[in-house]
Design a protein around this motif. Sequence first.
Motif, PDB file in Angstrom:
ATOM      1  N   VAL A   1     -66.907  39.422  -4.669  1.00  0.00           N
ATOM      2  CA  VAL A   1     -65.586  40.045  -4.762  1.00  0.00           C
ATOM      3  C   VAL A   1     -65.358  41.014  -3.610  1.00  0.00           C
ATOM      4  O   VAL A   1     -64.330  40.963  -2.928  1.00  0.00           O
ATOM      5  CB  VAL A   1     -65.430  40.756  -6.123  1.00  0.00           C
ATOM      6  CG1 VAL A   1     -64.136  41.572  -6.152  1.00  0.00           C
ATOM      7  CG2 VAL A   1     -65.442  39.749  -7.263  1.00  0.00           C
ATOM      8  N   VAL A   2     -66.321  41.894  -3.371  1.00  0.00           N
ATOM      9  CA  VAL A   2     -66.150  42.912  -2.330  1.00  0.00           C
ATOM     10  C   VAL A   2     -66.096  42.267  -0.946  1.00  0.00           C
ATOM     11  O   VAL A   2     -65.309  42.679  -0.093  1.00  0.00           O
ATOM     12  CB  VAL A   2     -67.289  43.953  -2.398  1.00  0.00           C
ATOM     13  CG1 VAL A   2     -67.185  44.946  -1.256  1.00  0.00           C
ATOM     14  CG2 VAL A   2     -67.251  44.689  -3.731  1.00  0.00           C
ATOM     15  N   ALA A   3     -66.917  41.223  -0.720  1.00  0.00           N
ATOM     16  CA  ALA A   3     -66.943  40.578   0.591  1.00  0.00           C
ATOM     17  C   ALA A   3     -65.591  39.954   0.934  1.00  0.00           C
ATOM     18  O   ALA A   3     -65.163  40.000   2.094  1.00  0.00           O
ATOM     19  CB  ALA A   3     -68.035  39.502   0.624  1.00  0.00           C
ATOM     20  N   PHE A   4     -64.888  39.402  -0.059  1.00  0.00           N
ATOM     21  CA  PHE A   4     -63.603  38.779   0.239  1.00  0.00           C
ATOM     22  C   PHE A   4     -62.465  39.800   0.221  1.00  0.00           C
ATOM     23  O   PHE A   4     -61.466  39.614   0.925  1.00  0.00           O
ATOM     24  CB  PHE A   4     -63.332  37.632  -0.736  1.00  0.00           C
ATOM     25  CG  PHE A   4     -64.130  36.402  -0.420  1.00  0.00           C
ATOM     26  CD1 PHE A   4     -63.725  35.530   0.573  1.00  0.00           C
ATOM     27  CD2 PHE A   4     -65.308  36.124  -1.096  1.00  0.00           C
ATOM     28  CE1 PHE A   4     -64.467  34.396   0.887  1.00  0.00           C
ATOM     29  CE2 PHE A   4     -66.058  34.996  -0.787  1.00  0.00           C
ATOM     30  CZ  PHE A   4     -65.637  34.128   0.198  1.00  0.00           C
ATOM     31  N   VAL A   5     -62.606  40.865  -0.547  1.00  0.00           N
ATOM     32  CA  VAL A   5     -61.585  41.921  -0.507  1.00  0.00           C
ATOM     33  C   VAL A   5     -61.613  42.634   0.839  1.00  0.00           C
ATOM     34  O   VAL A   5     -60.568  42.988   1.394  1.00  0.00           O
ATOM     35  CB  VAL A   5     -61.796  42.929  -1.656  1.00  0.00           C
ATOM     36  CG1 VAL A   5     -60.924  44.165  -1.458  1.00  0.00           C
ATOM     37  CG2 VAL A   5     -61.476  42.277  -2.992  1.00  0.00           C
TER      38      VAL A   5
ATOM     39  N   ASN B   1     -63.244  48.572   5.643  1.00  0.00           N
ATOM     40  CA  ASN B   1     -64.540  48.830   5.014  1.00  0.00           C
ATOM     41  C   ASN B   1     -64.521  50.088   4.168  1.00  0.00           C
ATOM     42  O   ASN B   1     -64.984  50.105   3.021  1.00  0.00           O
ATOM     43  CB  ASN B   1     -65.631  48.947   6.081  1.00  0.00           C
ATOM     44  CG  ASN B   1     -65.843  47.654   6.847  1.00  0.00           C
ATOM     45  OD1 ASN B   1     -65.102  46.698   6.678  1.00  0.00           O
ATOM     46  ND2 ASN B   1     -66.845  47.627   7.689  1.00  0.00           N
ATOM     47  N   MET B   2     -64.000  51.174   4.749  1.00  0.00           N
ATOM     48  CA  MET B   2     -63.989  52.447   4.027  1.00  0.00           C
ATOM     49  C   MET B   2     -63.080  52.390   2.810  1.00  0.00           C
ATOM     50  O   MET B   2     -63.400  52.945   1.759  1.00  0.00           O
ATOM     51  CB  MET B   2     -63.564  53.578   4.966  1.00  0.00           C
ATOM     52  CG  MET B   2     -64.578  53.902   6.051  1.00  0.00           C
ATOM     53  SD  MET B   2     -66.222  54.246   5.389  1.00  0.00           S
ATOM     54  CE  MET B   2     -65.885  55.646   4.338  1.00  0.00           C
ATOM     55  N   SER B   3     -61.929  51.725   2.952  1.00  0.00           N
ATOM     56  CA  SER B   3     -61.021  51.601   1.806  1.00  0.00           C
ATOM     57  C   SER B   3     -61.675  50.789   0.691  1.00  0.00           C
ATOM     58  O   SER B   3     -61.539  51.109  -0.496  1.00  0.00           O
ATOM     59  CB  SER B   3     -59.709  50.936   2.231  1.00  0.00           C
ATOM     60  OG  SER B   3     -59.026  51.731   3.168  1.00  0.00           O
ATOM     61  N   THR B   4     -62.398  49.733   1.065  1.00  0.00           N
ATOM     62  CA  THR B   4     -63.095  48.921   0.069  1.00  0.00           C
ATOM     63  C   THR B   4     -64.140  49.740  -0.671  1.00  0.00           C
ATOM     64  O   THR B   4     -64.274  49.656  -1.893  1.00  0.00           O
ATOM     65  CB  THR B   4     -63.772  47.714   0.744  1.00  0.00           C
ATOM     66  OG1 THR B   4     -62.794  46.965   1.469  1.00  0.00           O
ATOM     67  CG2 THR B   4     -64.431  46.813  -0.284  1.00  0.00           C
TER      68      THR B   4
END
Length: 228
Positions: A115-119, A125-128
Motif C-alpha cells: 500500500v505505502v509503495a504505491f501511495v 516520501n515525507m507526506s506518505t
Amino acid sequence: WKHWLGLTQLSSGSIGLLLTLPLFVLPCGRWLPPWLRCCLGEDRCLSICKGQRPSYILDWGSIKQDFSWEILFVVGGGSLIAHGTVASGLANLIAQSLETLGLSDFLFIVLVLTVVAFVTEIVSNMSTLNIFGAIIVTAAHHMGYNQVQLLLAVCFAASFAFMLPMATGPNMVVYSSGRVPIGQMISFGLCLNVTAILLGSVYIYFMLPVLLQFTGISYADLPQPSPG
C-alpha cells in the motif's frame, strides 16, 4: 543555524530562491579571464544551449527555450493528488482498514509495504510517512504487532518510488531528459516495485531480526513509538 540568525520562519523554498536568483546576474564561464579558463578547462566554461550564447550562468532566454515545462504540471499534479488524498480522508480510510484484515505478521508487513509503495508514487516520501506512520503504529498497537517493525516497513516502502515522475527527484530528472517515455517508466517501475516489496518483506521480517541479534538487541528492545 536558522535559530542562531533569528530566521526561524525561513523556508526551504526561500533558501532555494536565495541561492538560485543570483545565478541570473552572475556572468557565465566565457566572461572569465583567459588564464582562469585555462586552469578550469575550456570545456567547462562553454555553455551549450539553443539560441544565442548566454551571458549569465542562468539565462532566461535559454531557459524559456530548453526547459521542459510539462515538469511543472507533473509536479503540481502530484501535489494536488497528495493534498486530495489527505483532505478527502482516502489515505486515512486505507490505513485504518488494515486493522480489520486479521492477517499474520508477515502478510501484514507485505500489505503495508504494498500500500505505502504505491501511495508514495503520487505522494511525496515525507507526506506518505506523515500519513501512514502514526496510523500504522496505532494499528500495530491495537493488533498486538511490533510497532517498530511496522514503522520500519513504512519507512522502507516510502522510498519504493520507481514508477512515476512525480514520485521522487531522480525519477523527474530521468523523465525530463525526454528519452524515457512515461509508459516505459511505469512498466519497468512496476517490476522494481514488486521486487522491492518482496525483498523488503523478507528483509524486515526474517533478516533484520537476525542482524539485530548480533548487536544483542531485538525489535522489542528498541524504543517503541507512542500510538496516536
